[in-house]
Design a protein around this motif. Structure first.
Motif, PDB file in Angstrom:
ATOM      1  N   ILE A 154       0.852  -1.202   0.000  1.00 43.83           N
ATOM      2  CA  ILE A 154       0.000   0.000   0.000  1.00 43.83           C
ATOM      3  C   ILE A 154       0.888   1.252   0.000  1.00 43.83           C
ATOM      4  N   ILE A 155       1.930   1.226   0.842  1.00 47.48           N
ATOM      5  CA  ILE A 155       2.842   2.373   0.943  1.00 47.48           C
ATOM      6  C   ILE A 155       3.623   2.540  -0.361  1.00 47.48           C
ATOM      7  N   THR A 156       4.072   1.425  -0.920  1.00 43.75           N
ATOM      8  CA  THR A 156       4.828   1.478  -2.176  1.00 43.75           C
ATOM      9  C   THR A 156       3.985   2.103  -3.280  1.00 43.75           C
ATOM     10  N   LYS A 157       2.744   1.702  -3.348  1.00 44.62           N
ATOM     11  CA  LYS A 157       1.863   2.177  -4.410  1.00 44.62           C
ATOM     12  C   LYS A 157       1.477   3.649  -4.223  1.00 44.62           C
ATOM     13  N   ASN A 158       1.276   4.073  -2.986  1.00 46.98           N
ATOM     14  CA  ASN A 158       0.673   5.390  -2.759  1.00 46.98           C
ATOM     15  C   ASN A 158       1.587   6.457  -2.186  1.00 46.98           C
ATOM     16  N   CYS A 159       2.751   6.079  -1.683  1.00 48.31           N
ATOM     17  CA  CYS A 159       3.536   7.051  -0.935  1.00 48.31           C
ATOM     18  C   CYS A 159       4.972   7.218  -1.418  1.00 48.31           C
ATOM     19  N   VAL A 160       5.617   6.159  -1.883  1.00 46.05           N
ATOM     20  CA  VAL A 160       7.062   6.265  -2.097  1.00 46.05           C
ATOM     21  C   VAL A 160       7.452   7.071  -3.332  1.00 46.05           C
ATOM     22  N   ALA A 161       6.490   7.394  -4.187  1.00 43.65           N
ATOM     23  CA  ALA A 161       6.826   8.283  -5.302  1.00 43.65           C
ATOM     24  C   ALA A 161       7.366   9.596  -4.732  1.00 43.65           C
ATOM     25  N   CYS A 162       6.839  10.015  -3.601  1.00 42.19           N
ATOM     26  CA  CYS A 162       7.302  11.248  -2.944  1.00 42.19           C
ATOM     27  C   CYS A 162       8.171  10.975  -1.715  1.00 42.19           C
ATOM     28  N   HIS A 163       7.954   9.846  -1.067  1.00 43.31           N
ATOM     29  CA  HIS A 163       8.709   9.529   0.155  1.00 43.31           C
ATOM     30  C   HIS A 163       9.655   8.360  -0.115  1.00 43.31           C
ATOM     31  N   GLY A 164      10.491   8.493  -1.129  1.00 38.85           N
ATOM     32  CA  GLY A 164      11.422   7.432  -1.500  1.00 38.85           C
ATOM     33  C   GLY A 164      12.770   7.586  -0.821  1.00 38.85           C
ATOM     34  N   GLY A 182       1.634   8.336  15.850  1.00 34.36           N
ATOM     35  CA  GLY A 182       0.256   8.666  15.499  1.00 34.36           C
ATOM     36  C   GLY A 182       0.077   9.400  14.180  1.00 34.36           C
ATOM     37  N   LYS A 183       1.208   9.854  13.586  1.00 33.27           N
ATOM     38  CA  LYS A 183       1.109  10.665  12.359  1.00 33.27           C
ATOM     39  C   LYS A 183       0.563   9.877  11.170  1.00 33.27           C
ATOM     40  N   LEU A 184       0.985   8.611  11.049  1.00 30.44           N
ATOM     41  CA  LEU A 184       0.586   7.823   9.881  1.00 30.44           C
ATOM     42  C   LEU A 184      -0.933   7.747   9.776  1.00 30.44           C
ATOM     43  N   TYR A 185      -1.583   7.363  10.869  1.00 30.86           N
ATOM     44  CA  TYR A 185      -3.036   7.235  10.826  1.00 30.86           C
ATOM     45  C   TYR A 185      -3.704   8.587  10.589  1.00 30.86           C
ATOM     46  N   MET A 228      -2.571  12.992   3.371  1.00 35.25           N
ATOM     47  CA  MET A 228      -1.778  12.166   2.450  1.00 35.25           C
ATOM     48  C   MET A 228      -2.639  11.070   1.855  1.00 35.25           C
ATOM     49  N   PRO A 229      -2.339  10.592   0.630  1.00 33.52           N
ATOM     50  CA  PRO A 229      -1.282  11.067  -0.258  1.00 33.52           C
ATOM     51  C   PRO A 229      -1.561  12.502  -0.702  1.00 33.52           C
ATOM     52  N   LYS A 230      -0.530  13.324  -0.674  1.00 39.45           N
ATOM     53  CA  LYS A 230      -0.676  14.765  -0.930  1.00 39.45           C
ATOM     54  C   LYS A 230      -1.317  15.036  -2.293  1.00 39.45           C
ATOM     55  N   ASN A 231      -2.338  15.869  -2.281  1.00 40.37           N
ATOM     56  CA  ASN A 231      -3.062  16.274  -3.500  1.00 40.37           C
ATOM     57  C   ASN A 231      -3.662  15.111  -4.284  1.00 40.37           C
ATOM     58  N   PRO A 247      13.710  13.109   2.712  1.00 38.75           N
ATOM     59  CA  PRO A 247      13.917  13.145   4.168  1.00 38.75           C
ATOM     60  C   PRO A 247      13.103  12.072   4.903  1.00 38.75           C
ATOM     61  N   MET A 248      11.898  11.776   4.419  1.00 38.20           N
ATOM     62  CA  MET A 248      11.080  10.754   5.083  1.00 38.20           C
ATOM     63  C   MET A 248      10.922   9.562   4.146  1.00 38.20           C
ATOM     64  N   ASN A 249      11.888   8.642   4.222  1.00 36.85           N
ATOM     65  CA  ASN A 249      11.893   7.482   3.325  1.00 36.85           C
ATOM     66  C   ASN A 249      10.966   6.388   3.862  1.00 36.85           C
ATOM     67  N   GLY A 307      -4.721  19.135  11.710  1.00 35.48           N
ATOM     68  CA  GLY A 307      -3.398  19.396  12.259  1.00 35.48           C
ATOM     69  C   GLY A 307      -2.243  18.730  11.529  1.00 35.48           C
ATOM     70  N   VAL A 308      -2.535  17.928  10.498  1.00 36.64           N
ATOM     71  CA  VAL A 308      -1.468  17.324   9.699  1.00 36.64           C
ATOM     72  C   VAL A 308      -1.770  17.540   8.224  1.00 36.64           C
ATOM     73  N   SER A 309      -0.761  17.357   7.378  1.00 40.04           N
ATOM     74  CA  SER A 309      -0.981  17.429   5.935  1.00 40.04           C
ATOM     75  C   SER A 309      -1.666  16.144   5.471  1.00 40.04           C
ATOM     76  N   VAL A 328      -2.510  11.255   8.939  1.00 36.56           N
ATOM     77  CA  VAL A 328      -2.396  11.782   7.566  1.00 36.56           C
ATOM     78  C   VAL A 328      -3.298  11.015   6.591  1.00 36.56           C
ATOM     79  N   ILE A 329      -3.434   9.693   6.772  1.00 32.09           N
ATOM     80  CA  ILE A 329      -4.258   8.939   5.805  1.00 32.09           C
ATOM     81  C   ILE A 329      -5.754   9.095   6.069  1.00 32.09           C
ATOM     82  N   THR A 330      -6.122   9.549   7.274  1.00 29.26           N
ATOM     83  CA  THR A 330      -7.546   9.812   7.533  1.00 29.26           C
ATOM     84  C   THR A 330      -7.867  11.296   7.395  1.00 29.26           C
TER      85      THR A 330
HETATM   86  C1  HEC Z   1       2.661  13.812  -4.206  1.00 29.63           C
HETATM   87  C2  HEC Z   1       3.679  13.620  -3.188  1.00 29.63           C
HETATM   88  C3  HEC Z   1       3.305  12.900  -1.912  1.00 29.63           C
HETATM   89  C4  HEC Z   1       2.667  11.697  -1.757  1.00 29.63           C
HETATM   90  C5  HEC Z   1       2.118  10.786  -2.855  1.00 29.63           C
HETATM   91  C6  HEC Z   1       2.644  11.421  -0.351  1.00 29.63           C
HETATM   92  N1  HEC Z   1       3.254  12.428   0.341  1.00 29.63           N
HETATM   93 FE1  HEC Z   1       3.465  12.572   2.358  1.00 29.63          FE
HETATM   94  N2  HEC Z   1       4.275  14.414   2.167  1.00 29.63           N
HETATM   95  C7  HEC Z   1       4.547  15.056   0.961  1.00 29.63           C
HETATM   96  C8  HEC Z   1       5.091  16.378   1.246  1.00 29.63           C
HETATM   97  C9  HEC Z   1       5.546  17.393   0.206  1.00 29.63           C
HETATM   98  C10 HEC Z   1       5.119  16.524   2.653  1.00 29.63           C
HETATM   99  C11 HEC Z   1       5.565  17.735   3.484  1.00 29.63           C
HETATM  100  C12 HEC Z   1       4.359  18.451   4.043  1.00 29.63           C
HETATM  101  C13 HEC Z   1       3.512  19.101   2.985  1.00 29.63           C
HETATM  102  O1  HEC Z   1       4.057  19.757   2.083  1.00 29.63           O
HETATM  103  O2  HEC Z   1       2.280  18.915   3.010  1.00 29.63           O
HETATM  104  C14 HEC Z   1       4.595  15.266   3.202  1.00 29.63           C
HETATM  105  C15 HEC Z   1       4.455  15.012   4.545  1.00 29.63           C
HETATM  106  C16 HEC Z   1       4.076  13.808   5.082  1.00 29.63           C
HETATM  107  C17 HEC Z   1       3.973  13.517   6.493  1.00 29.63           C
HETATM  108  C18 HEC Z   1       4.205  14.521   7.617  1.00 29.63           C
HETATM  109  C19 HEC Z   1       2.879  15.270   7.751  1.00 29.63           C
HETATM  110  C20 HEC Z   1       2.817  16.262   8.878  1.00 29.63           C
HETATM  111  O3  HEC Z   1       1.830  17.070   8.875  1.00 29.63           O
HETATM  112  O4  HEC Z   1       3.678  16.255   9.734  1.00 29.63           O
HETATM  113  C21 HEC Z   1       3.600  12.218   6.623  1.00 29.63           C
HETATM  114  C22 HEC Z   1       3.402  11.445   7.915  1.00 29.63           C
HETATM  115  C23 HEC Z   1       3.417  11.700   5.286  1.00 29.63           C
HETATM  116  N3  HEC Z   1       3.706  12.682   4.364  1.00 29.63           N
HETATM  117  C24 HEC Z   1       3.033  10.425   4.994  1.00 29.63           C
HETATM  118  C25 HEC Z   1       2.618  10.003   3.726  1.00 29.63           C
HETATM  119  C26 HEC Z   1       1.980   8.732   3.464  1.00 29.63           C
HETATM  120  C27 HEC Z   1       1.715   7.666   4.517  1.00 29.63           C
HETATM  121  C28 HEC Z   1       1.700   8.699   2.135  1.00 29.63           C
HETATM  122  C29 HEC Z   1       0.987   7.625   1.373  1.00 29.63           C
HETATM  123  C30 HEC Z   1      -0.307   7.218   1.869  1.00 29.63           C
HETATM  124  C31 HEC Z   1       2.181   9.950   1.560  1.00 29.63           C
HETATM  125  N4  HEC Z   1       2.725  10.714   2.550  1.00 29.63           N
HETATM  126  C32 HEC Z   1       2.089  10.294   0.201  1.00 29.63           C
HETATM  127  C33 HEC Z   1       4.347  14.540  -0.287  1.00 29.63           C
HETATM  128  C34 HEC Z   1       3.667  13.365  -0.585  1.00 29.63           C
END
Ligand code: HEC
Length: 116
Positions: A45-55, A75-78, A90-93, A59-61, A86-88, A80-82
């Protein structure tokens, strides 16, 4: 006229298919969380949805299990995905993960976010 009859038959068969599905839910309607592991469930799930940006070069591999365990345990993982406050979110945009994927990650976190 023949065409019309064919159309009629086709629509009947579509209709009955739909009905069948209602009575016998297919496996894709069910979220199975009884055999959740890091390797077989969470990592894909993480590979498919997150590592394109978090590879690896970021900084956050999230390919790295200990990094993922870190955000699971604080607690951040849950959050951000929900898309909690107070958190960004995710997956962003992008669209939220499916309810089933979120549930599987929750089961993994609640079981101690093990490297299993
Ligand atoms: C399109 C790129 C992109 C994708 C896909 C993405 N992230 Fe992120 N993530 C970012 C960026 C950029 C930040 C830095 C904060 C911001 O700009 O919103 C971030 C920040 C975070 C943070 C810190 C958030 C905080 O508020 O402290 C977590 C945790 C995180 N990502 C987890 C994930 C997880 C889990 C996934 C997959 C489900 C994911 N990200 C998918 C780009 C992405």
């Amino acid at each position: 006229m023949k065409k019309l009859a064919l159309l009629f038959l086709l629509s009947i068969s579509f209709y009955s298919c739909k009905d069948e599905k209602k009575d016998n839910p297919t496996p894709d309607n069910i979220c199975i969380t009884s055999d959740v592991t890091y390797t077989n469930t969470v990592k894909p799930i993480i590979t498919k949805n997150c590592v394109a940006c978090h590879g690896a070069a970021t900084p956050m591999n999230l390919n790295d299990v200990s990094t993922l365990q870190g955000i699971a345990q604080n607690g951040k993982l849950y959050k951000v995905i929900t898309h909690a406050d107070g958190v960004s979110p995710m997956p962003k945009n992008q669209a939220k993960l499916s309810d089933c994927d979120i549930e599987k990650i929750k089961v993994w976190i609640d079981a101690g976010a093990q490297n299993n």
